[in-house]
Design an enzyme around this catalytic site. Structure first.
Site, PDB file in Angstrom:
ATOM      1  N   GLY A  18     -55.855 -18.215  14.751  1.00  0.00           N
ATOM      2  CA  GLY A  18     -54.355 -18.699  15.577  1.00  0.00           C
ATOM      3  C   GLY A  18     -53.136 -17.798  16.356  1.00  0.00           C
ATOM      4  N   ALA A  64     -52.134  -6.255   1.699  1.00  0.00           N
ATOM      5  CA  ALA A  64     -50.623  -6.343   1.525  1.00  0.00           C
ATOM      6  C   ALA A  64     -50.242  -5.661   3.259  1.00  0.00           C
ATOM      7  CB  ALA A  64     -49.549  -5.294   0.098  1.00  0.00           C
ATOM      8  N   SER A  97     -48.149  -7.309  19.582  1.00  0.00           N
ATOM      9  CA  SER A  97     -49.258  -7.048  19.343  1.00  0.00           C
ATOM     10  C   SER A  97     -49.426  -6.304  19.660  1.00  0.00           C
ATOM     11  CB  SER A  97     -50.679  -7.988  20.942  1.00  0.00           C
ATOM     12  OG  SER A  97     -51.928  -7.384  20.591  1.00  0.00           O
ATOM     13  N   LYS A 146     -60.551 -11.809  21.519  1.00  0.00           N
ATOM     14  CA  LYS A 146     -58.801 -11.848  21.948  1.00  0.00           C
ATOM     15  C   LYS A 146     -58.661 -10.506  21.868  1.00  0.00           C
ATOM     16  CE  LYS A 146     -56.329 -12.247  18.332  1.00  0.00           C
ATOM     17  NZ  LYS A 146     -55.207 -11.202  17.776  1.00  0.00           N
ATOM     18  N   TRP A 154     -49.783  -8.782   7.878  1.00  0.00           N
ATOM     19  CA  TRP A 154     -50.428  -9.878   7.738  1.00  0.00           C
ATOM     20  C   TRP A 154     -50.134 -11.018   6.463  1.00  0.00           C
ATOM     21  CZ3 TRP A 154     -50.413 -14.263  10.049  1.00  0.00           C
ATOM     22  CH2 TRP A 154     -50.369 -15.200  10.317  1.00  0.00           C
ATOM     23  N   ASP A 171     -54.181 -18.156  20.905  1.00  0.00           N
ATOM     24  CA  ASP A 171     -54.085 -16.861  20.626  1.00  0.00           C
ATOM     25  C   ASP A 171     -54.373 -15.603  21.295  1.00  0.00           C
ATOM     26  OD1 ASP A 171     -53.591 -14.879  18.205  1.00  0.00           O
ATOM     27  OD2 ASP A 171     -55.665 -15.213  17.490  1.00  0.00           O
ATOM     28  N   GLU A 197     -57.792  -3.771  15.860  1.00  0.00           N
ATOM     29  CA  GLU A 197     -59.400  -4.602  15.250  1.00  0.00           C
ATOM     30  C   GLU A 197     -59.796  -4.756  17.153  1.00  0.00           C
ATOM     31  OE1 GLU A 197     -60.702  -5.178  12.929  1.00  0.00           O
ATOM     32  OE2 GLU A 197     -59.375  -5.609  11.322  1.00  0.00           O
TER      33      GLU A 197
END
Length: 336
Positions: A140, A14, A258, A195, A17, A248, A285
């Site tokens: 995506g 939760a 981002s 990415k 995202w 992406d 990440e």
């Protein structure tokens, strides 16, 4: 093949995202049970009927309910969408392993690789849930806040079989939401993982004040790194040139929503990694993926100089300006 029809789904995680995807599915009429490990947080989500920490002001539809009872959530539906950080992916699968059967379909929107092993997430899933043969990845160019706000969005779903991919696409599809489907799980995973590291590089460049020319060079040559590793490992070039690849990449390298780009900006402005991540306040990440991608590239024998210098900046104290100079002074070569 007859397309499946998803009526209910369990969503795990939760954060911003996971909540945004749960909102999209519930607005489309699916019954959604959203799991979080923190019972206090779950109580707050159900009481406030919004995620006040990550997505304040966006109300939950009636079909979205939250729970911290993992086994109850696992039993809720035959479709499962995992949206936890990559470092928690394997442990969650291990906890689910006794609850899920061959009838269950498992999807994930987690982006990254396993930190210690450099394995792709579908490999981790095959190890921990061998009984689940239907699985796929959702990815995506998407920011959680825009999805939650109902702004126009496009994304890709890749799954082990066309029926599942189309069913997931149908579950997300809406007037504001365009979904494409594929069976190239590997390509979608790689695009989503690499990415993030390249977005850190673009942020570092902008944090140093190097301007638009440098940024677009990082995006373009970064795409070349994605293509080199992807094609070596068997991904389809079309996937890497699509939404989950170049789409992406452009999104995360150029917009300050981002977290990976924001980390790079902070590093370029002289902050250390721990301070920058603490200020961002959410998982970044790319900071973890920089280590995993280096292992994967070395195993595959693929050169990825931009990803390499990001790793060295993060973990070997390479000064950002020196890193840029190293990239620029590399031996001359043909572009293709």
């Amino acid at each position: 093949m007859m397309t499946e029809h998803i009526q209910s789904i369990a969503v795990y995680g939760a954060g911003s995202w996971g909540t945004a995807l749960a909102l999209q599915l519930a607005r489309n009429g699916l019954d959604v049970l959203l799991w979080d490990i923190n019972p206090v947080q779950v109580e707050t989500l159900n009481r406030e009927r919004e995620n006040t920490y990550y997505l304040p002001g966006i109300a939950f539809p009636d079909k979205l309910v939250c729970s911290s009872d993992l086994q109850a959530v696992a039993a809720f539906a035959d479709y499962h969408l995992i949206v936890v950080p990559s470092h928690g992916f394997r442990s969650l699968l291990q906890k689910l392993s006794l609850s899920l059967t061959e009838r269950d379909a498992v999807l994930w929107a987690t982006k990254g690789l396993e930190l210690d092993t450099g394995k792709l997430l579908h490999q981790v899933l095959e190890e921990e849930l061998p009984q689940c043969k239907s699985y796929g990845v959702v990815s995506g160019p998407t920011f959680a806040g825009e999805v939650a706000s109902g702004l126009p969005t496009a994304m890709t779903v890749a799954a082990t079989n066309a029926g599942l991919a189309q069913a997931v696409a149908e579950a997300f599809q809406a007037p504001n939401y365009r979904v494409y489907f594929s069976q190239d799980i590997l390509g979608v995973e790689l695009g989503g993982a690499i990415k993030n590291v390249l977005a850190i590089a673009a942020g570092i460049s902008d944090g140093l004040g190097f301007g638009a020319n440098a940024r677009v060079a990082i995006v373009t040559r970064g795409l070349a790194e994605i293509m080199r590793l992807g094609t070596k490992l068997g991904a389809q070039p079309e996937t890497l040139m699509g939404l989950a690849g170049v789409g992406d990449l452009v999104l995360t390298c150029t917009d300050n929503q981002s977290r990976n780009r924001r980390l790079g900006l902070a590093l370029g402005q002289g902050k250390d990694m721990e301070t920058a991540i603490a200020e961002i306040g959410q998982a970044v990440e790319g900071a973890k993926s920089a280590r995993s991608i280096g292992k994967l590239a070395a195993t595959a024998g693929v050169e990825m100089p931009i990803c390499d210098v990001v790793y060295r900046i993060l973990y070997e104290q390479l000064p950002p300006r020196q890193a840029v100079q190293e990239l620029i002074s590399r031996d001359l070569k043909a572009e293709f």
